[in-house]
Design an enzyme around this catalytic site. Structure first.
Site, PDB file in Angstrom:
ATOM      1  N   CYS A   1       0.872  -1.181   0.000  1.00 17.94           N
ATOM      2  CA  CYS A   1       0.000   0.000   0.000  1.00 17.94           C
ATOM      3  C   CYS A   1       0.903   1.222   0.000  1.00 17.94           C
ATOM      4  O   CYS A   1       1.510   1.553   1.016  1.00 17.94           O
ATOM      5  CB  CYS A   1      -0.917   0.008   1.215  1.00 17.94           C
ATOM      6  SG  CYS A   1      -1.981   1.462   1.308  1.00 17.94           S
TER       7      CYS A   1
ATOM      8  N   GLU B   1      -3.140   0.815  -6.923  1.00 14.78           N
ATOM      9  CA  GLU B   1      -2.136  -0.200  -7.228  1.00 14.78           C
ATOM     10  C   GLU B   1      -1.943  -0.236  -8.739  1.00 14.78           C
ATOM     11  O   GLU B   1      -2.830   0.189  -9.492  1.00 14.78           O
ATOM     12  CB  GLU B   1      -2.591  -1.565  -6.695  1.00 14.78           C
ATOM     13  CG  GLU B   1      -1.463  -2.552  -6.512  1.00 14.78           C
ATOM     14  CD  GLU B   1      -0.351  -2.012  -5.639  1.00 14.78           C
ATOM     15  OE1 GLU B   1       0.677  -1.565  -6.210  1.00 14.78           O
ATOM     16  OE2 GLU B   1      -0.495  -2.028  -4.408  1.00 14.78           O
TER      17      GLU B   1
END
Length: 222
Positions: free
Chosen positions: A2, A106
């Site tokens: 993350c 992402e």
């Protein structure tokens, strides 16, 4: 992992989602659509074992005050090692926090390039990401967000994802008296991965200087 996320829900929405008594030192949250490491982020934590829950600012970068000069400053901590690693285990036992987010970014390879995706809840509710924090050498709090192997549709984008907790796990995660690793494993659960959805977004998100709601808008097609 993350490494970039968005938080644009106002404080009342976060408080309602948390469903726990909460004091805020930064109730006037500014919407952020491209939160990057090495910046101040919002987190829910206890300043001491008997204190109330507060929503305040922590630095996204974990660097405990006792660490050596050459120690790393990770932004993530793997769930597989956080309870046993010397670097993290003290914070895991005593200094856990929650990082609110509306979703995270992402990247996945597409035709030799990296295409960003925005991953979020399918019902629009905030995510609560499990984190740990520690006092940094400058006396300010610093945190790392826990990651786990990707689940559900998130596996289509990356092999890891932030550990988002379900509603029943928020109170136990923040309980300073819950320190036993095995008890925590049996008590704390991740959000049902079937609640996660995603879509491709503009590569403008690649530059952390860009910060507006167009960054989370779905692309019409790849």
């Amino acid at each position: 992992m993350c490494g970039r996320f968005a938080l644009y829900s106002p404080y009342p929405s976060l408080a309602a989602s948390l469903r726990l008594p909460l004091e805020a030192t930064e109730a006037d949250l500014v919407p952020r659509y491209n939160v990057a490491p090495g910046t101040w982020i919002s987190a829910v934590r206890r300043l001491d074992d008997e204190g109330p829950l507060v929503l305040d600012a922590v630095w996204w970068g974990y660097y405990p005050h006792w660490a050596g000069e050459d120690a790393p400053e990770p932004i993530n901590a793997r769930v597989e090692k956080v309870a046993t690693s010397r670097y993290f285990r003290g914070a895991f036992a005593h200094h856990r926090c929650l990082v609110p987010a509306n979703g995270w970014f992402e990247w996945t390879p597409v035709d030799g390039k990296k295409q960003p995706h925005f991953l979020t809840r399918d019902d629009g509710q905030p995510l609560w990401l499990a984190g740990i924090w520690s006092e940094r050498p400058d006396g300010k709090p610093g945190c790392a967000i826990l990651t786990e192997p990707a689940r559900g549709v998130a596996k289509q984008i990356h092999d890891r994802m932030p550990l988002a907790l379900d509603a029943e796990s928020l109170a136990p995660w923040l309980d300073p008296h819950l320190t036993d690793r095995e008890t925590m494993r049996q008590t704390v659960r991740h959000l049902d991965p079937r609640q996660i959805t995603h879509w491709p977004v503009s590569t403008r998100v690649n530059a952390s200087t860009h910060d507006d709601d167009s960054l989370i808008a779905p692309l019409p097609s790849l």
